[in-house]
Design an enzyme around this catalytic site. Structure first.
Site, PDB file in Angstrom:
ATOM      1  N   HIS A  54      21.966  16.485  80.533  1.00 19.37           N
ATOM      2  CA  HIS A  54      22.639  15.207  80.311  1.00 19.37           C
ATOM      3  C   HIS A  54      21.823  14.109  81.007  1.00 19.37           C
ATOM      4  O   HIS A  54      21.105  14.383  81.972  1.00 19.37           O
ATOM      5  CB  HIS A  54      24.058  15.250  80.893  1.00 19.37           C
ATOM      6  CG  HIS A  54      25.019  16.071  80.077  1.00 19.37           C
ATOM      7  ND1 HIS A  54      26.381  16.040  80.260  1.00 19.37           N
ATOM      8  CD2 HIS A  54      24.800  16.935  79.050  1.00 19.37           C
ATOM      9  CE1 HIS A  54      26.960  16.855  79.389  1.00 19.37           C
ATOM     10  NE2 HIS A  54      26.024  17.418  78.646  1.00 19.37           N
ATOM     11  N   GLU A  56      22.567  11.828  83.087  1.00 24.42           N
ATOM     12  CA  GLU A  56      22.811  11.700  84.538  1.00 24.42           C
ATOM     13  C   GLU A  56      22.047  12.767  85.321  1.00 24.42           C
ATOM     14  O   GLU A  56      21.417  12.482  86.342  1.00 24.42           O
ATOM     15  CB  GLU A  56      24.317  11.848  84.849  1.00 24.42           C
ATOM     16  CG  GLU A  56      25.230  10.839  84.177  1.00 24.42           C
ATOM     17  CD  GLU A  56      25.814  11.358  82.867  1.00 24.42           C
ATOM     18  OE1 GLU A  56      25.055  11.922  82.036  1.00 24.42           O
ATOM     19  OE2 GLU A  56      27.027  11.200  82.670  1.00 24.42           O
ATOM     20  N   CYS A  84      30.808  13.541  82.436  1.00 24.96           N
ATOM     21  CA  CYS A  84      31.579  14.779  82.252  1.00 24.96           C
ATOM     22  C   CYS A  84      31.790  15.421  83.630  1.00 24.96           C
ATOM     23  O   CYS A  84      31.189  14.990  84.621  1.00 24.96           O
ATOM     24  CB  CYS A  84      30.818  15.718  81.305  1.00 24.96           C
ATOM     25  SG  CYS A  84      29.440  16.574  82.102  1.00 24.96           S
ATOM     26  N   CYS A  87      28.478  16.433  85.421  1.00 25.83           N
ATOM     27  CA  CYS A  87      27.691  15.318  85.964  1.00 25.83           C
ATOM     28  C   CYS A  87      28.413  14.645  87.135  1.00 25.83           C
ATOM     29  O   CYS A  87      27.784  14.271  88.122  1.00 25.83           O
ATOM     30  CB  CYS A  87      27.388  14.313  84.860  1.00 25.83           C
ATOM     31  SG  CYS A  87      26.247  14.978  83.621  1.00 25.83           S
TER      32      CYS A  87
END
Lengths: 150, 150
Positions: A54, A56, A84, A87
């Site tokens: 992801h 992040e 999410c 993260c």
């Protein structure tokens, strides 16, 4: 506020790059305590064959590796969508001081809904949170992406 | 049951390697749908300067990269400690079928306590969960590690 919008626009640019690579359009930018832009990235789950890639996590891992330090005290993370739970937990582990995000994510978010990562005693660091910055652009990018693929 | 104990002992071996490198003693092993041992790793947060380098994430990332696939349907993950919310979410993203873990983690766990990752509608895949396998050995390793460092 001007700076916040500038950083968020850079995150949105990253989300647009993701879209052009057929990745879910989410982008992130990592800012050091002096306000310098240190890392930017977007979702790379498909391209890297990595379910954890992801935006992040990509910026956090890169900056930590570059500093040879697993903590990023004083840093701010700008991201187009509510992180999410994976993260959000990584943001806490990295001791990031502030998260700024665009759209909320009722379906898979980890901060405002569901696991609400920062609200439990199992969480050991809670960053400052600013939300709703350029949320219309951020959520439109995502809606459009999924609409075209349905 | 014999196989479960065998895989868990391999995860414990990994935790012991972590301890010898001054990393928090947590180990993980990833098993493919045919029962083959595909990846093993331990906590590498300090060594890799990566706050996300938990044993679980290390084995998931490596196997996904090796398969060029961000999903690991049918795989089982063995880990000495209850996964944290970051790892539990990544396990869900990778579509891992089964998690087997040793000790529960009241302080920082993400499955039985706090965020209870697999219990919310924001979670889109719940693996089968088996817990308490060799829990005494697994938790003793951790208690001893922190006792010596306090």
């Amino acid at each position: 506020m001007k700076k916040i919008n500038h950083y968020m626009h850079l995150a949105i640019e990253q989300a647009r790059i993701a879209e052009s690579c057929n990745e879910v359009p989410i982008g992130a930018v990592l800012i050091d305590p002096e306000g310098n832009i240190k890392q930017s990235s977007h979702n790379l789950v498909i391209g890297n064959s990595d379910p954890t890639a992801h935006a992040e996590l990509n910026v956090i891992r890169r900056e930590c590796r570059s500093l040879k330090n697993e903590r990023l005290n004083g840093y701010s993370l700008f991201v187009t969508l509510e992180p999410c739970p994976m993260c959000a937990t990584a943001i806490s582990f990295a001791r990031i001081s502030k998260i700024v995000y665009g759209a909320s994510d009722r379906k898979s978010g980890g901060i405002e809904v569901g696991p609400k990562i920062f609200t439990h005693s199992q969480n050991h660091h809670k960053p400052e949170i600013v939300k709703g910055i350029n949320q219309d652009i951020c959520s439109h990018l995502l809606k459009n992406f999924f609409k075209l693929r349905r």
